[in-house]
Design a protein around this motif. Structure first.
Motif, short mmCIF file in Angstrom:
data_model
loop_
_atom_site.label_atom_id
_atom_site.label_comp_id
_atom_site.label_asym_id
_atom_site.label_seq_id
_atom_site.Cartn_x
_atom_site.Cartn_y
_atom_site.Cartn_z
N LYS A 134 0.83 -1.21 0.00
CA LYS A 134 0.00 0.00 0.00
C LYS A 134 0.87 1.26 0.00
O LYS A 134 0.56 2.24 -0.68
CB LYS A 134 -0.93 -0.01 1.20
N ASN A 135 1.95 1.22 0.74
CA ASN A 135 2.82 2.39 0.80
C ASN A 135 3.61 2.57 -0.49
O ASN A 135 3.94 3.71 -0.86
CB ASN A 135 3.75 2.29 2.00
N VAL A 136 3.91 1.47 -1.20
CA VAL A 136 4.51 1.60 -2.53
C VAL A 136 3.54 2.33 -3.46
O VAL A 136 3.91 3.24 -4.21
CB VAL A 136 4.88 0.22 -3.11
N GLY A 137 2.26 1.92 -3.40
CA GLY A 137 1.25 2.60 -4.22
C GLY A 137 1.15 4.07 -3.89
O GLY A 137 1.03 4.91 -4.81
N LYS A 138 1.20 4.42 -2.62
CA LYS A 138 1.15 5.82 -2.20
C LYS A 138 2.35 6.58 -2.73
O LYS A 138 2.23 7.71 -3.25
CB LYS A 138 1.09 5.91 -0.68
N MET A 139 3.53 5.99 -2.64
CA MET A 139 4.75 6.63 -3.12
C MET A 139 4.68 6.88 -4.63
O MET A 139 4.98 7.98 -5.10
CB MET A 139 5.97 5.76 -2.80
N VAL A 140 4.26 5.86 -5.40
CA VAL A 140 4.18 6.01 -6.85
C VAL A 140 3.18 7.10 -7.22
O VAL A 140 3.43 7.93 -8.11
CB VAL A 140 3.79 4.67 -7.51
N ARG A 141 2.04 7.14 -6.53
CA ARG A 141 1.03 8.15 -6.81
C ARG A 141 1.57 9.56 -6.55
O ARG A 141 1.37 10.48 -7.37
CB ARG A 141 -0.22 7.90 -5.97
N LEU A 142 2.24 9.75 -5.44
CA LEU A 142 2.77 11.07 -5.10
C LEU A 142 3.86 11.51 -6.09
O LEU A 142 3.94 12.68 -6.47
CB LEU A 142 3.32 11.09 -3.67
N VAL A 143 4.69 10.56 -6.51
CA VAL A 143 5.72 10.89 -7.51
C VAL A 143 5.07 11.29 -8.83
O VAL A 143 5.50 12.25 -9.49
CB VAL A 143 6.69 9.71 -7.70
N ASP A 144 4.01 10.58 -9.23
CA ASP A 144 3.29 10.93 -10.45
C ASP A 144 2.69 12.33 -10.35
O ASP A 144 2.71 13.10 -11.32
CB ASP A 144 2.19 9.92 -10.74
N GLU A 145 2.16 12.67 -9.18
CA GLU A 145 1.59 14.01 -8.99
C GLU A 145 2.67 15.08 -9.08
O GLU A 145 2.44 16.16 -9.64
CB GLU A 145 0.88 14.08 -7.64
N CYS A 146 3.85 14.78 -8.54
CA CYS A 146 4.97 15.72 -8.67
C CYS A 146 5.35 15.92 -10.13
O CYS A 146 5.63 17.04 -10.57
CB CYS A 146 6.18 15.21 -7.89
N ALA A 147 5.37 14.82 -10.88
CA ALA A 147 5.72 14.90 -12.30
C ALA A 147 4.71 15.73 -13.07
O ALA A 147 5.07 16.52 -13.96
CB ALA A 147 5.83 13.50 -12.89
N ASP A 148 3.42 15.58 -12.73
CA ASP A 148 2.40 16.40 -13.39
C ASP A 148 2.63 17.87 -13.11
O ASP A 148 2.47 18.71 -14.00
CB ASP A 148 1.00 15.99 -12.90
N LYS A 149 3.00 18.18 -11.90
CA LYS A 149 3.30 19.56 -11.53
C LYS A 149 4.47 20.09 -12.35
O LYS A 149 4.47 21.25 -12.78
CB LYS A 149 3.62 19.64 -10.03
N GLU A 150 5.46 19.24 -12.58
CA GLU A 150 6.64 19.67 -13.32
C GLU A 150 6.35 19.97 -14.78
O GLU A 150 7.16 20.57 -15.47
CB GLU A 150 7.73 18.60 -13.22
N GLU A 151 5.18 19.55 -15.28
CA GLU A 151 4.86 19.80 -16.68
C GLU A 151 4.35 21.21 -16.92
O GLU A 151 4.14 21.60 -18.06
CB GLU A 151 3.84 18.76 -17.16
N GLU A 152 4.13 21.99 -15.87
CA GLU A 152 3.71 23.38 -16.04
C GLU A 152 4.87 24.21 -16.60
O GLU A 152 6.02 24.04 -16.21
CB GLU A 152 3.26 23.97 -14.71
#
Length: 275
Positions: A134-152
């Motif tokens: 579950k914590n791996v899933g949380k980590m991957v999700r948060l990293v993906d959200e960071c990457a989306d932010k970086e696309e601005e």
């Protein structure tokens, strides 16, 4: 495996994870060890979305690092199959509960490589064990959200004062630096210098995302023409940064020798204000 080989792979893996210290150069520091200890032909990393190969893991690690996230090995021990390790991750300022993994290590043509990496208890129905997945899933999700932010998109406005007897030199060296930007920075959308009066100017620089802006800064730190411009022929008064910047970009700019002001409004809004 002999004890020496076991200790070597444990030390290398610990060094690899601890390279992710939140600094802008984290992935560059980690990648040589990644190439050394993981088997490119058979490595699998188990996630809640199924097993991922080394190409996926490499991109994940790169994205993790570029967003300024950090990881630390808290414990690691040798096992008959390889090793077990517990890692503490901080992603987007969130401290994720430590995750324990089991790693399979095999001999590949005389070199020991990690071939399989899975959260401990991944297939257990016991919630006290399968929390690692579950914590791996949380980590991957948060990293993906960071990457989306970086696309601005990110915009820089750099205001400079030219030394009175060095205007011609500044203009010559600035043209050389701009030629380097055009040749080597494919994600720099535009870079313009506007002269406000004979002894002052400002740049308007537009980057596809935080990653592109960070690459520009790293490129310019090594550029002899740019460095002469802002040390011998002019002085930077202020760098304005517009857009929701990634943490790693902010950390890099905070190390510069001039004042930097961050504006979080989106670039399209900044442009509408007449920049």
């Amino acid at each position: 495996m002999t004890n020496n080989i076991k200790q070597s792979i444990l030390d290398l893996y610990t060094s690899f994870i601890n390279s992710f210290d939140g600094t802008p150069t984290a992935f560059a520091n980690a990648e040589p060890t990644l190439n050394r200890i993981f088997d490119p032909s058979s490595f699998l990393f188990l996630t809640g979305d199924g097993p991922k190969d080394l190409s996926w893991y490499r991109e994940f690690a790169k994205s993790f690092a570029e967003s300024g996230n950090a990881a630390t090995v808290t414990s690691i021990e040798s096992k008959d199959y390889g090793f077990q390790v517990t890692i503490k991750n901080t992603v987007a300022g969130v401290e994720i509960d430590p995750i324990t993994y089991s790693a399979t290590v095999v001999d590949k043509n005389g070199t020991h490589k990690i071939t399989y990496f899975a959260p401990t208890g991944a297939f257990s129905e016991d919630s006290s064990v399968n929390h690692n997945m579950k914590n791996v899933g949380k980590m991957v999700r948060l990293v993906d959200e960071c990457a989306d932010k970086e696309e601005e998109s990110i915009m820089f406005i750099c205001r400079m004062k030219l030394f009175h007897d060095k205007v011609d030199e500044f203009k010559y060296y600035a043209r050389q630096a701009m030629a380097d930007i055009e040749s080597n920075e494919r994600d720099t959308i535009s870079f313009d210098i506007l002269y406000d009066d004979p002894f002052s100017c400002h740049t308007i620089e537009l980057y596809r995302n935080s990653r592109a802006a960070k690459q520009h800064v790293l490129n310019m730190q090594k550029n002899q023409y740019r460095n002469k411009c802002i040390s011998e022929f002019a002085a930077v008064d202020l760098l304005e940064v517009h857009g929701n910047v990634a943490k790693s970009l902010k950390m890099l700019l905070d190390e510069e020798d001039y004042d930097v002001v961050f504006h979080t409004k989106q670039v399209r809004r900044a442009l509408s204000y007449g920049y």
